[in-house]
Design a protein around this motif. Structure first.
Motif, PDB file in Angstrom:
ATOM      1  N   TYR A 270       1.038  -1.253   0.074  1.00 55.36           N
ATOM      2  CA  TYR A 270       0.065  -0.061  -0.146  1.00 55.36           C
ATOM      3  C   TYR A 270       0.960   1.229  -0.172  1.00 55.36           C
ATOM      4  O   TYR A 270       0.565   2.108  -0.660  1.00 55.36           O
ATOM      5  N   GLU A 271       1.875   1.169   0.913  1.00 54.22           N
ATOM      6  CA  GLU A 271       2.805   2.506   0.834  1.00 54.22           C
ATOM      7  C   GLU A 271       3.425   2.615  -0.365  1.00 54.22           C
ATOM      8  O   GLU A 271       3.963   3.849  -0.653  1.00 54.22           O
ATOM      9  N   ASN A 272       3.933   1.801  -1.063  1.00 51.16           N
ATOM     10  CA  ASN A 272       4.862   1.759  -2.114  1.00 51.16           C
ATOM     11  C   ASN A 272       3.956   1.936  -3.379  1.00 51.16           C
ATOM     12  O   ASN A 272       4.640   2.242  -4.463  1.00 51.16           O
ATOM     13  N   ASN A 273       2.842   1.562  -3.675  1.00 52.70           N
ATOM     14  CA  ASN A 273       1.914   1.533  -4.742  1.00 52.70           C
ATOM     15  C   ASN A 273       0.679   2.393  -4.590  1.00 52.70           C
ATOM     16  O   ASN A 273      -0.373   1.779  -5.146  1.00 52.70           O
ATOM     17  N   LYS A 274       0.664   3.337  -3.832  1.00 53.19           N
ATOM     18  CA  LYS A 274      -0.555   3.676  -3.352  1.00 53.19           C
ATOM     19  C   LYS A 274      -1.437   4.519  -4.845  1.00 53.19           C
ATOM     20  O   LYS A 274      -2.417   4.206  -5.060  1.00 53.19           O
ATOM     21  N   GLU A 275      -0.696   5.419  -5.645  1.00 52.74           N
ATOM     22  CA  GLU A 275      -1.235   5.671  -6.757  1.00 52.74           C
ATOM     23  C   GLU A 275      -1.676   4.529  -7.762  1.00 52.74           C
ATOM     24  O   GLU A 275      -2.820   4.510  -8.386  1.00 52.74           O
ATOM     25  N   ALA A 276      -0.942   3.692  -7.916  1.00 54.52           N
ATOM     26  CA  ALA A 276      -1.095   2.428  -8.879  1.00 54.52           C
ATOM     27  C   ALA A 276      -2.329   1.652  -8.116  1.00 54.52           C
ATOM     28  O   ALA A 276      -3.284   1.166  -9.098  1.00 54.52           O
TER      29      ALA A 276
ATOM     30  N   GLU B 267      -4.809   2.847  -6.681  1.00 55.42           N
ATOM     31  CA  GLU B 267      -5.837   3.878  -6.883  1.00 55.42           C
ATOM     32  C   GLU B 267      -6.482   3.660  -8.459  1.00 55.42           C
ATOM     33  O   GLU B 267      -7.649   3.981  -8.425  1.00 55.42           O
ATOM     34  N   GLN B 268      -5.441   3.582  -9.243  1.00 56.02           N
ATOM     35  CA  GLN B 268      -5.756   3.554 -10.590  1.00 56.02           C
ATOM     36  C   GLN B 268      -6.576   2.364 -11.060  1.00 56.02           C
ATOM     37  O   GLN B 268      -7.358   2.214 -11.830  1.00 56.02           O
TER      38      GLN B 268
ATOM     39  N   ASP C 211     -12.078   4.585  -0.544  1.00 53.45           N
ATOM     40  CA  ASP C 211     -12.120   5.479   0.776  1.00 53.45           C
ATOM     41  C   ASP C 211     -12.805   4.560   1.668  1.00 53.45           C
ATOM     42  O   ASP C 211     -14.046   3.811   1.375  1.00 53.45           O
TER      43      ASP C 211
END
Length: 564
Positions: free
Chosen positions: A167-173, A175-176, A182
């Motif tokens: 989660y910490e290292n790939n948060k943006e991925a 989300e995509q 949320d």
């Protein structure tokens, strides 16, 4: 929190309430100090937080509820805490580091100290000698007892949670691709509780499925007096299972019955403690395997109520009643071998009451001591005449000191029919082990009041009767590493019994029947999950001269496989 009014089991039904916890709060893992002055347990709140509580037992005895809150953890559990030998600490386990490690809390300073730093999990610690702990360590094949020193660990880190790293290292991925959402808004417990609505059983009932079935039905002269029935079953129920309906339609075109007895309909509706049954040519799957039969020709409509209260262990009490109407029957509802002649329709009514207090010791496979009491009234209304009867039963058991899990039971029954002495409606019939080769009932059918191993089913008539069975249940033999992975036995148990039946009938002398036998029972496990019971038995009947027990003589062999 409750306490019995005295220290006796019989007062469990009249507890004295000391304190009632709020709705949504639960307590567990109770322990008492060695000097008896303190009581501890863990409280879980409605938001999941865990609090370790300490009570003064003298205050509790006076209904004074003033707990000492030792510590509260919001995001981790506090479980299995027990007093140390000097009663200065509570020692337990928690997942605070991400894996279950052992902790101790100083009752004076309320300081938490870590006692282990493992990566596979330790549970249920107990100080057995000063400075030495017995705990359960998680292993692939189960929990394993281990010993360890009670020493405070100063250097420890939480285990690495790779999901959190992802989660910490790939948060943006995340989300995509839509893997991160949320979180739902936090709601107060009161808002949830105040919006609770009543559950309407009838509105929630839905079609649950349909499937083909095969069943059994009485035939006139076919193999074993049974014929297969092919059919289809439709199920409707609510999600909780408070109400369920089953409709079964069947056909037996190859039977020797009249055309009207080749069509079958069964309807069964259960609602809480109520049940409604209606059938035309009632069929039963287990009738295919005999020798006992539940299927009957003709129609039946029955309304029944059965209530059971098992909330106060080890007590159990139940009661119920039923009314039913029958027509075009080929045999009595309770006795498959007794034909109905000259009566096209009949009505029945019954009422019963049962009490029991039974217990099983560690390693037992059946109820080993206690009592079971019951009384039942039953009556026929047939041909304009009423045939009432009454039956009382009492079973009493105790453990024997000769070997563990070895018990002795005395099972008694007595009954009387008040109707016409010469009518089949005014008679009780006995005989047989009463197991089917494949069955869904209790494996020990010889314990029922109508059983008499060695005699054919319903072969012994009695207008009045008294019966007693002495039963010795030997210690079960536990089996380890025996069998195959897909099928293996877990235990084998042997029961020895002897029965005496005293029968009174009009215009005949009093007769005594004796039966003795043995039953071996084993539990089989299929595919590591499905359990069934296989029983093998033998019974011999000692009957008065002139008694005809059937083609097999006075011997009966029994084999039965109880499904699930």
């Amino acid at each position: 929190m409750t306490t019995p009014t005295t220290g006796l089991d019989r007062d469990l039904e009249n507890p004295e309430v000391i304190y009632a916890f709020p709705f949504g709060v639960s307590v567990f893992d109770t322990d008492i100090s060695h000097d008896g002055k303190w009581l501890s347990f863990t409280r879980q709140g409605d938001n999941g937080e865990h609090t370790l509580l300490l009570f003064n037992t003298e205050e509790l005895a006076q209904a004074i509820f003033k707990p000492v809150e030792l510590i509260t953890w919001q995001d981790s559990n506090l479980g299995q805490f027990r007093f140390s030998l000097d009663d200065k600490y509570l020692i337990g386990s928690s997942y605070y580091t991400g894996v279950s490690n052992l902790w101790q809390i100083n009752l004076e300073t309320r300081e938490m100290e870590m006692l282990s730093n493992t990566d596979i999990g330790l549970f249920a610690p107990l100080e057995i000698t000063p400075g030495q702990l017995l705990a359960l360590q998680f292993k692939r094949d189960g929990l394993q007892p281990v010993l360890l020193s009670r020493e405070v660990v100063k250097d420890a880190n939480a285990v690495t949670l790779y999901g959190q790293l992802a989660y910490e290292n790939n948060k943006e991925a995340m989300e995509q691709v839509g893997l991160l959402r949320d979180s739902l808004p936090r709601m107060a417990f009161g808002d949830v509780y105040n919006n609770i609505t009543s559950y309407n059983v009838f509105k929630e009932m839905r079609f649950a499925g349909a499937y083909p079935i095969i069943s059994g039905f009485t035939d006139t002269k076919a193999w074993n007096k049974m014929t297969p029935v092919i059919g289809y079953r439709f199920n409707v129920n609510d999600p909780v299972g408070l109400s369920s309906m089953k409709l079964t339609l069947g056909l037996s075109p190859w039977s020797n019955n009249d055309w009207k007895n080749k069509f079958h309909i069964d309807f069964d509706w259960k609602y809480y403690f109520w049940s409604l049954k209606a059938a035309w040519n009632h069929m039963d799957f287990y009738d295919l395997f005999g020798p006992t039969r539940k299927s009957r020709k003709g129609f039946v409509v029955q309304l029944a109520y059965d209530y059971s209260n098992t909330l106060i262990t080890p007590y159990d009490n139940s009661w119920g009643f039923s009314v039913a109407a029958y027509g075009d029957m080929d045999a009595l509802p309770l006795y498959q071998e007794i034909e109905v002649q000259g009566v096209r329709s009949m009505q029945t009514a019954s009422i019963y009451r049962k009490w029991s207090k039974t217990r099983t010791s560690l390693g037992g496979v059946m109820k080993e001591q206690g009592y079971q009491l019951g009384i039942e009234g039953y009556g026929y209304l047939a041909g304009g005449r009423f045939y009432p009867s009454i039956e009382a039963t009492g079973d009493f058991g105790t453990l024997l000191p000769i070997d563990r899990n070895t018990s002795f039971w005395l099972r008694t029954a007595a009954g009387h029919n008040f109707g016409d002495e010469e009518s089949v409606f005014g008679t009780t019939y006995f005989g047989g082990f009463r197991n089917n080769y494949v069955d869904n009932r209790n494996a020990f059918q010889y314990r029922t009041s109508l059983a008499m191993p060695g005699a054919a089913i319903d072969a012994i008539p009695a207008h009045s009767f008294a019966k007693a069975t002495a039963e010795l249940n030997l210690r079960p033999l536990r089996l380890n590493n025996f069998g195959a992975l897909f099928c293996y036995p877990t235990w084998i148990q042997c029961s020895l019994f002897g029965t005496g039946l005293s029968a009174w009938n009009p215009n005949t002398s009093h007769k005594m029947y004796y039966s003795t036998g043995i039953q071996l029972t084993t539990e089989l496990v299929f595919l590591n999950y499905l359990k069934t019971t296989l029983s093998i038995g033998y019974g011999h009947l000692f009957a008065p001269s002139g008694f005809d027990s059937g083609r097999r003589g006075n011997n009966e062999f029994m084999i039965s496989l109880k499904l699930l």
